[in-house]
Design a protein around this motif. Sequence first.
Motif, PDB file in Angstrom:
ATOM      1  N   UNK A  20      43.504  34.357  38.854  1.00  0.00           N
ATOM      2  CA  UNK A  20      43.005  33.084  38.331  1.00  0.00           C
ATOM      3  C   UNK A  20      43.189  33.006  36.824  1.00  0.00           C
ATOM      4  N   UNK A  21      42.908  34.095  36.155  1.00  0.00           N
ATOM      5  CA  UNK A  21      43.036  34.145  34.704  1.00  0.00           C
ATOM      6  C   UNK A  21      44.492  33.962  34.287  1.00  0.00           C
ATOM      7  N   UNK A  22      45.403  34.652  34.974  1.00  0.00           N
ATOM      8  CA  UNK A  22      46.822  34.522  34.656  1.00  0.00           C
ATOM      9  C   UNK A  22      47.313  33.096  34.902  1.00  0.00           C
ATOM     10  N   UNK A  23      46.885  32.499  35.987  1.00  0.00           N
ATOM     11  CA  UNK A  23      47.280  31.116  36.268  1.00  0.00           C
ATOM     12  C   UNK A  23      46.779  30.186  35.168  1.00  0.00           C
ATOM     13  N   UNK A  24      45.568  30.402  34.695  1.00  0.00           N
ATOM     14  CA  UNK A  24      45.014  29.572  33.627  1.00  0.00           C
ATOM     15  C   UNK A  24      45.776  29.706  32.316  1.00  0.00           C
ATOM     16  N   UNK A  25      46.354  30.875  32.065  1.00  0.00           N
ATOM     17  CA  UNK A  25      47.127  31.099  30.844  1.00  0.00           C
ATOM     18  C   UNK A  25      48.616  30.819  31.045  1.00  0.00           C
ATOM     19  N   UNK A  26      48.993  30.525  32.292  1.00  0.00           N
ATOM     20  CA  UNK A  26      50.386  30.212  32.583  1.00  0.00           C
ATOM     21  C   UNK A  26      51.316  31.418  32.509  1.00  0.00           C
ATOM     22  N   UNK A  27      50.804  32.585  32.895  1.00  0.00           N
ATOM     23  CA  UNK A  27      51.609  33.807  32.886  1.00  0.00           C
ATOM     24  C   UNK A  27      51.563  34.449  34.267  1.00  0.00           C
ATOM     25  N   UNK A  28      52.491  35.344  34.524  1.00  0.00           N
ATOM     26  CA  UNK A  28      52.494  36.059  35.802  1.00  0.00           C
ATOM     27  C   UNK A  28      51.448  37.174  35.773  1.00  0.00           C
ATOM     28  N   UNK A  29      51.069  37.639  36.951  1.00  0.00           N
ATOM     29  CA  UNK A  29      50.126  38.758  37.014  1.00  0.00           C
ATOM     30  C   UNK A  29      50.739  40.002  36.397  1.00  0.00           C
ATOM     31  N   UNK A  30      52.043  40.176  36.575  1.00  0.00           N
ATOM     32  CA  UNK A  30      52.727  41.330  35.987  1.00  0.00           C
ATOM     33  C   UNK A  30      52.575  41.317  34.467  1.00  0.00           C
ATOM     34  N   UNK A  31      52.747  40.163  33.854  1.00  0.00           N
ATOM     35  CA  UNK A  31      52.583  40.032  32.405  1.00  0.00           C
ATOM     36  C   UNK A  31      51.133  40.269  32.006  1.00  0.00           C
ATOM     37  N   UNK A  32      50.198  39.740  32.779  1.00  0.00           N
ATOM     38  CA  UNK A  32      48.784  39.944  32.494  1.00  0.00           C
ATOM     39  C   UNK A  32      48.398  41.414  32.486  1.00  0.00           C
ATOM     40  N   UNK A  33      48.854  42.140  33.488  1.00  0.00           N
ATOM     41  CA  UNK A  33      48.560  43.575  33.543  1.00  0.00           C
ATOM     42  C   UNK A  33      49.259  44.331  32.414  1.00  0.00           C
ATOM     43  N   UNK A  34      50.458  43.866  32.033  1.00  0.00           N
ATOM     44  CA  UNK A  34      51.180  44.508  30.933  1.00  0.00           C
ATOM     45  C   UNK A  34      50.409  44.322  29.625  1.00  0.00           C
ATOM     46  N   UNK A  35      49.939  43.106  29.343  1.00  0.00           N
ATOM     47  CA  UNK A  35      49.163  42.855  28.127  1.00  0.00           C
ATOM     48  C   UNK A  35      47.883  43.677  28.112  1.00  0.00           C
ATOM     49  N   UNK A  36      47.196  43.714  29.239  1.00  0.00           N
ATOM     50  CA  UNK A  36      45.947  44.468  29.319  1.00  0.00           C
ATOM     51  C   UNK A  36      46.198  45.961  29.112  1.00  0.00           C
TER      52      UNK A  36
END
Length: 65
Positions: A20-36
Amino acid sequence: MDERLRFVVDCLAGDEAMSELCAGFGISRKTGYKWLGRYRALGPEGLHDCRGRRSIMAGRRLWIW
């Protein structure tokens, strides 16, 4: 970098699921986990954009005789 830091802060707050968070920021889950992961490993410095950086060895040729 500000968007990435906001993403990490929201992620660590734990109010929303990662998808949900990734969708709200317009990024993929892969990118979200990479940033985290970069934030956890390197802190805020890990959130800087690394695109366009060349490796130290880029452009060098290895000559074997």
